[in-house]
Design a protein around this motif. Sequence first.
Motif, PDB file in Angstrom:
ATOM      1  N   ALA A 130      52.885  14.695   8.324  1.00 30.73           N
ATOM      2  CA  ALA A 130      52.353  15.689   9.253  1.00 30.73           C
ATOM      3  C   ALA A 130      53.448  15.938  10.274  1.00 30.73           C
ATOM      4  N   HIS A 131      53.827  17.203  10.388  1.00 35.96           N
ATOM      5  CA  HIS A 131      54.996  17.559  11.175  1.00 35.96           C
ATOM      6  C   HIS A 131      54.555  18.501  12.284  1.00 35.96           C
ATOM      7  N   ALA A 132      54.911  18.181  13.522  1.00 36.47           N
ATOM      8  CA  ALA A 132      54.516  19.054  14.631  1.00 36.47           C
ATOM      9  C   ALA A 132      55.638  20.013  14.969  1.00 36.47           C
ATOM     10  N   LEU A 133      55.253  21.244  15.300  1.00 34.96           N
ATOM     11  CA  LEU A 133      56.218  22.223  15.792  1.00 34.96           C
ATOM     12  C   LEU A 133      55.758  22.612  17.186  1.00 34.96           C
ATOM     13  N   VAL A 134      56.573  22.279  18.179  1.00 33.46           N
ATOM     14  CA  VAL A 134      56.168  22.589  19.550  1.00 33.46           C
ATOM     15  C   VAL A 134      57.216  23.463  20.227  1.00 33.46           C
ATOM     16  N   GLY A 135      56.779  24.158  21.244  1.00 32.85           N
ATOM     17  CA  GLY A 135      57.655  25.050  21.998  1.00 32.85           C
ATOM     18  C   GLY A 135      56.784  25.906  22.880  1.00 32.85           C
ATOM     19  N   GLU A 136      57.422  26.517  23.877  1.00 33.38           N
ATOM     20  CA  GLU A 136      56.662  27.414  24.748  1.00 33.38           C
ATOM     21  C   GLU A 136      56.197  28.628  23.957  1.00 33.38           C
ATOM     22  N   ASN A 137      55.256  29.371  24.553  1.00 33.94           N
ATOM     23  CA  ASN A 137      54.932  30.671  23.953  1.00 33.94           C
ATOM     24  C   ASN A 137      56.200  31.523  23.966  1.00 33.94           C
ATOM     25  N   GLY A 138      56.455  32.224  22.881  1.00 35.88           N
ATOM     26  CA  GLY A 138      57.661  33.033  22.813  1.00 35.88           C
ATOM     27  C   GLY A 138      58.857  32.257  22.301  1.00 35.88           C
ATOM     28  N   ALA A 139      58.656  30.987  21.926  1.00 30.61           N
ATOM     29  CA  ALA A 139      59.772  30.199  21.412  1.00 30.61           C
ATOM     30  C   ALA A 139      60.069  30.542  19.960  1.00 30.61           C
ATOM     31  N   LEU A 158      44.745  15.360   3.291  1.00 29.41           N
ATOM     32  CA  LEU A 158      45.705  16.172   2.544  1.00 29.41           C
ATOM     33  C   LEU A 158      47.089  15.533   2.573  1.00 29.41           C
ATOM     34  N   ARG A 159      47.476  15.048   3.750  1.00 29.13           N
ATOM     35  CA  ARG A 159      48.782  14.423   3.905  1.00 29.13           C
ATOM     36  C   ARG A 159      48.895  13.202   3.006  1.00 29.13           C
ATOM     37  N   ASP A 217      53.774  12.753  12.382  1.00 29.63           N
ATOM     38  CA  ASP A 217      54.794  11.750  12.161  1.00 29.63           C
ATOM     39  C   ASP A 217      56.112  12.156  12.789  1.00 29.63           C
ATOM     40  N   ARG A 218      56.439  13.452  12.658  1.00 28.57           N
ATOM     41  CA  ARG A 218      57.696  13.934  13.231  1.00 28.57           C
ATOM     42  C   ARG A 218      57.425  15.156  14.086  1.00 28.57           C
ATOM     43  N   ILE A 219      58.300  15.411  15.039  1.00 28.68           N
ATOM     44  CA  ILE A 219      58.124  16.528  15.958  1.00 28.68           C
ATOM     45  C   ILE A 219      59.408  17.368  15.999  1.00 28.68           C
ATOM     46  N   THR A 220      59.260  18.672  15.735  1.00 27.52           N
ATOM     47  CA  THR A 220      60.381  19.592  15.900  1.00 27.52           C
ATOM     48  C   THR A 220      60.127  20.433  17.144  1.00 27.52           C
ATOM     49  N   VAL A 221      61.142  20.513  18.009  1.00 24.71           N
ATOM     50  CA  VAL A 221      61.024  21.304  19.232  1.00 24.71           C
ATOM     51  C   VAL A 221      61.842  22.585  19.080  1.00 24.71           C
ATOM     52  N   MET A 222      61.243  23.698  19.473  1.00 25.39           N
ATOM     53  CA  MET A 222      61.965  24.980  19.464  1.00 25.39           C
ATOM     54  C   MET A 222      61.984  25.565  20.863  1.00 25.39           C
ATOM     55  N   ARG A 223      63.045  26.292  21.155  1.00 24.10           N
ATOM     56  CA  ARG A 223      63.132  26.987  22.435  1.00 24.10           C
ATOM     57  C   ARG A 223      63.881  28.311  22.226  1.00 24.10           C
ATOM     58  N   ASP A 224      63.347  29.392  22.742  1.00 24.96           N
ATOM     59  CA  ASP A 224      63.978  30.712  22.691  1.00 24.96           C
ATOM     60  C   ASP A 224      64.446  31.077  21.277  1.00 24.96           C
ATOM     61  N   GLY A 225      63.628  30.786  20.284  1.00 21.84           N
ATOM     62  CA  GLY A 225      63.948  31.177  18.923  1.00 21.84           C
ATOM     63  C   GLY A 225      64.931  30.265  18.221  1.00 21.84           C
ATOM     64  N   GLN A 226      65.311  29.158  18.880  1.00 27.55           N
ATOM     65  CA  GLN A 226      66.292  28.269  18.267  1.00 27.55           C
ATOM     66  C   GLN A 226      65.730  26.862  18.074  1.00 27.55           C
ATOM     67  N   TRP A 227      66.288  26.181  17.086  1.00 32.34           N
ATOM     68  CA  TRP A 227      65.912  24.796  16.852  1.00 32.34           C
ATOM     69  C   TRP A 227      66.540  23.927  17.924  1.00 32.34           C
ATOM     70  N   VAL A 228      65.782  22.987  18.498  1.00 35.76           N
ATOM     71  CA  VAL A 228      66.329  22.107  19.523  1.00 35.76           C
ATOM     72  C   VAL A 228      66.499  20.696  18.972  1.00 35.76           C
ATOM     73  N   SER A 229      65.412  20.146  18.390  1.00 36.29           N
ATOM     74  CA  SER A 229      65.518  18.777  17.888  1.00 36.29           C
ATOM     75  C   SER A 229      64.400  18.485  16.900  1.00 36.29           C
ATOM     76  N   THR A 230      64.636  17.502  16.028  1.00 38.77           N
ATOM     77  CA  THR A 230      63.582  16.961  15.181  1.00 38.77           C
ATOM     78  C   THR A 230      63.675  15.439  15.242  1.00 38.77           C
ATOM     79  N   ASP A 231      62.597  14.782  15.648  1.00 41.08           N
ATOM     80  CA  ASP A 231      62.613  13.326  15.784  1.00 41.08           C
ATOM     81  C   ASP A 231      61.304  12.733  15.314  1.00 41.08           C
ATOM     82  N   LEU A 232      61.337  11.423  15.053  1.00 37.47           N
ATOM     83  CA  LEU A 232      60.094  10.705  14.794  1.00 37.47           C
ATOM     84  C   LEU A 232      59.256  10.720  16.065  1.00 37.47           C
TER      85      LEU A 232
END
Lengths: 515, 355
Positions: free
Chosen positions: A42-51, A197-198, A219-234
Motif C-alpha cells: 500500500a503506497h501513499a501519495l501525498v502533496g498539497e492541492n495542486g501538487a 487486496l494488498r 507501507d511507503r510514502i511518495t511526496v509530491m510538490r508543484d508537479g514534481q517528485w520529492v521523495s519516496t520512503d518507507l
Amino acid sequence: MADGTPSGAPAPVVLALQDVSKSFGAVAALRGAQLELRAGEAHALVGENGAGKSTLVKILAGVHGPDSGRVLLDGQPLVLDGPAAARAAGIAVIYQEPTLFPDLSVAENIFMGRQPLAGGRRIDRKALTERCRALFERLGVHMDPDRPARGLSIADQQMVEIAKALSFDARVLVMDEPTAALSGVEVERLFVVARALRDQGAAVLFISHRFDEVFDLCDRITVMRDGQWVSTDLAADLTVDQVVRRMVGRDVADLFPKQEVTAGDVVLEVRGLTRRGVFSDISFDVRAGEIVALAGLVGAGRSEVMRAVFGVDRYDAGSVRVHGRELAGGSPSAAMAAGIALVPEDRRQQGLVMELSVERNATLTRRWKLARAGLLSARRERATAAEWTKKLQVKAGKLSDPVSTLSGGNQQKVVLAKWLSTEPTVLVVDEPTRGIDVGTKSEVHRLLSQLAADGLAIVMISSELPEVLGMADRVLVMHEGRLVDDIPRARADEDGVMLAATGQTARAAQLGVAS
Amino acid sequence: MTTTQQTPTGAAPAAAEARSRRGTALAHRLFVVRELGILAALAVLIGVTLIANPRFLSGQNLRDLMLSAAILVVLAAGQTMVIITRNVDLSVGSILGLSAYATGTLLVDRPGTPVLVALLAGTAVGAVCGLVNGAVVAVAKVPSLVVTLGMLYAIRGLDSLWASSSDRLQVNAADLPSGFKSFGGARVLGVPVLFLIAVAVVLVIGWYLRSYRSGRELYGIGSAPEAARLSGIPVGRRVLMAFVVNGALAGLAGVLYAARFQTLDTTAGTGLELNVVAAAVVGGVAIAGGTGSAWGAALGALLLTTIGTALPQLGLNPFWRDAAVGALIIAAIVLDRTLTLRLAARLRGRNLRGS
C-alpha cells in the motif's frame, strides 16, 4: 504506526511512471514526475492541492495521456489511450468525486459493461443482483442493489465506487481521497478491503490528506510538490512533521498572510435557513472585516447554503439580513443590490464567459451602470476594466484578449474584479484557489486579507484545510446539511475541523497529528 | 458540539436497508405508473370516442388506425435510442422521404424486385443517412440538434434534386408493381402486416435496450456522459450506432410509407420529425437522456395517432389535434419532472434523517 514491510528482497514492481510530464495550456501540472508501485504494497501519495496528484491519477486511469515520459506495467511500456485500456491493464480507480449513472440501478453502475450474461449474450438480471449483493456483503454495506443511484449520499456513492473497483480483480487499485466523505466506521471497512487486496498481491495507491490514515494503511510514502517528485520512503522511517515539511517545502506562515483586523458591526445575518433535503436550520453572523470560513466535506451543503443566501436557489424557511434589512429570497439581483457578491466555485462554467475579452468579463456585472441610453461605451468599459485589473495585478497580455488565454489564478482575479467593481459589503468566495498554482494562490490570499482589512465581510468556502486555518477568523463547519461547529481562530486546528466535518467530535484528542 | 456519533450497529443497518428498499419499490412503481398512465389515457380516449361513435373500433376503422400508427411507431422506437443518449435526430422525416422516393423509383424501374429487397434497399438508404448524422455528432462533436437540423434540409434538398433531374417528380400508384401494392394492404389474421412489422421493431429495440450490454451503455451515456467516459464506455461508437440504427429504421419507415400511400412525391414525411419527438416525450423518454423505453415511446405514438383519428369522430375540428398534442407534451414533461423530484427527495430523505 506503520505496518511492517515484509523482510527479504523487495516485491517486483507492478506499475511504474518514469519522468512523466503533463501541461494544460500554460499550467504545468506534472514536471518529470515518477512513481513506483510494488506488488503487495500500500503506497501513499501525498502533496498539497495542486501538487499534481490528481493529474497523475488521471494518467494512470487513461483519462489524460502524458506529454512525455513512460508508463511501465511489469517492466513493459504501456500505452493508456483511454479508460478502457487502463481497465484492461487491471488498473481500477476510485475518484475523489464519485462518477455514477444516476438513472441506473446500483448493481448496473457497478457492473456496467461487465454484466453477467445468460444465453444469447443477454444480461442475466438475477445473477447481476446476486453478484452485487455478494459484493456488498463482502464490504458490509447495506444497500438494495436494485435502487437507482440517484439520491445516494456521498458516502454511499463512494461505497458503490469501491464495490465497482473490487468487482474486477484489479492488480492496481488507485484511491484518490476516498475517505474524504466517509465516517470512521466506513473508513475502517474500506481499509479492511484495501488490506485484503494488498495481501492478495495487488498494489494499492492511496491518496489522502489525513496523515493518521496514511500511516495506518501504507507501507511507503511518495511526496509530491508543484508537479514534481520529492521523495519516496518507507513509512516507518518518516514522521508526520517530515512529510509536511517536504509537502510544503517552505515556511507555512508565509503562505497565508492574514492581517489582524478588529471585526466591526454585523453585516450578514443568517437565521434558521432551511432548504428541505439539502440543508436545515443554518444560523450565523458575519461582521465587517471578518473572514469566516465555511468548512466541511464535499457534499455537506456549503455551496448550497451560500447559493441560497445569494438568491440563486430558493429556501423553505429562515431569513437572511444584510445590514439589518431582510433580503427577499430567490433573487440574486436583490442580493446584489443589498451588497452581496458571490464568486462561484467553478469559474469556467459560472464565473466567466471564456470567449469574451478580459475587459468585457470584468465589467459584466456593471454593464448597466457603464451604459448610456442602453448602449455600452467601449471607452468607459475599458477604463473600468483597466482600473480593476491594475488593482488586482491581473497578468494579461492585452485587456482585449479572451479570458481563456489567462492562467487559472489570473482568471480568478478577473472574476474577483468583476464582483469587486460592484462595490459589495459582503463577499462570498467558493473555493477561491482551486486549481491555481501555488504562487498565484498566495496573491489571492493576500488580496482577500486586504479586502477584509478594508472592511469587507468575507465568507470563504474552502476544502483546503491549511487555507481555512490560515485565512479564517472563524471556522464554521458543516456536516450533512447542518452547521455543527463554530470554531474561533485561536482554537481552530486541523483535527478539530476535520472531526467536526466528518460528524465525530468525540475522538478529537487522541490523534497525535501536528500541522 | 451538536453532532451525535454515528453508530451503525444492531438494528440500524436493517432499518437502513428497509428504507432503501422502500425507495426502490417507489422507483419501480413510478416506472410502471408512467407507462400505465399512457395506456389509461389511451383507454379513456377510446372509451369516450366509442360512446360518441360505437363504430370507432370496427374492423376497417381499427385497421386504418393501425396503418396510420405503424410508421410513427417505427420512427419513435428508433428515436428512443438516440434520445436516450442525450441526443436527438430531427432528420428522420427527410430520411423517410428520401427512402420512400428511392424505393418507389427502384420498384418502377425494376418491377420484378421482391418486396424484401425493396425493404432492405430503403433501410440501407436510411442507414447511410444515419451514418452521416452519427459520424458528425460522434467524431466532430457537434451538437446533434444542429447536425440533424442541417441534415433535415440537406436530405430533403437531395431528394428534390434527384426527382427534378430524373423527370419523375412523382411516383404514382399505377406505376408500382402489384406485388408491392398488395404488400401495403396485406393482413395476417386481420391485422395489417405493416403494423405487425412495427410491433416487431418495437419489441426488438425494447428488448435490446433492456437486456444487452451495449443497450445499457446507451442509458449510461445519456445519464452521465462524463461517468460513461471514465468507465471506459466507447461513447463515440455507441452514439454512432444509435444514429445508424435510427436512420435505418427511418429508411424502413420510408418503405412502409411507400407501401401504404403508394403515391410519392418529394414532400413525403415533411414535419414528421416533430411528431416523432413528441411521441417519445409523451411516452416517457426524457429529452435529457438516460430514461425511457421503446415500449413507452411506441405507446406515445399510438396515443398521438389515436387523438388524430378520434377528434373528428367526436365532432371536433381536427385542428384541435395540434393543441391536444401540445397539451399532452407539456403534461408529460411536468409529470416526469414532478415524479423525478419526488423520487429524488424520497431517496435522499434518509441521508439527512440519518444524521
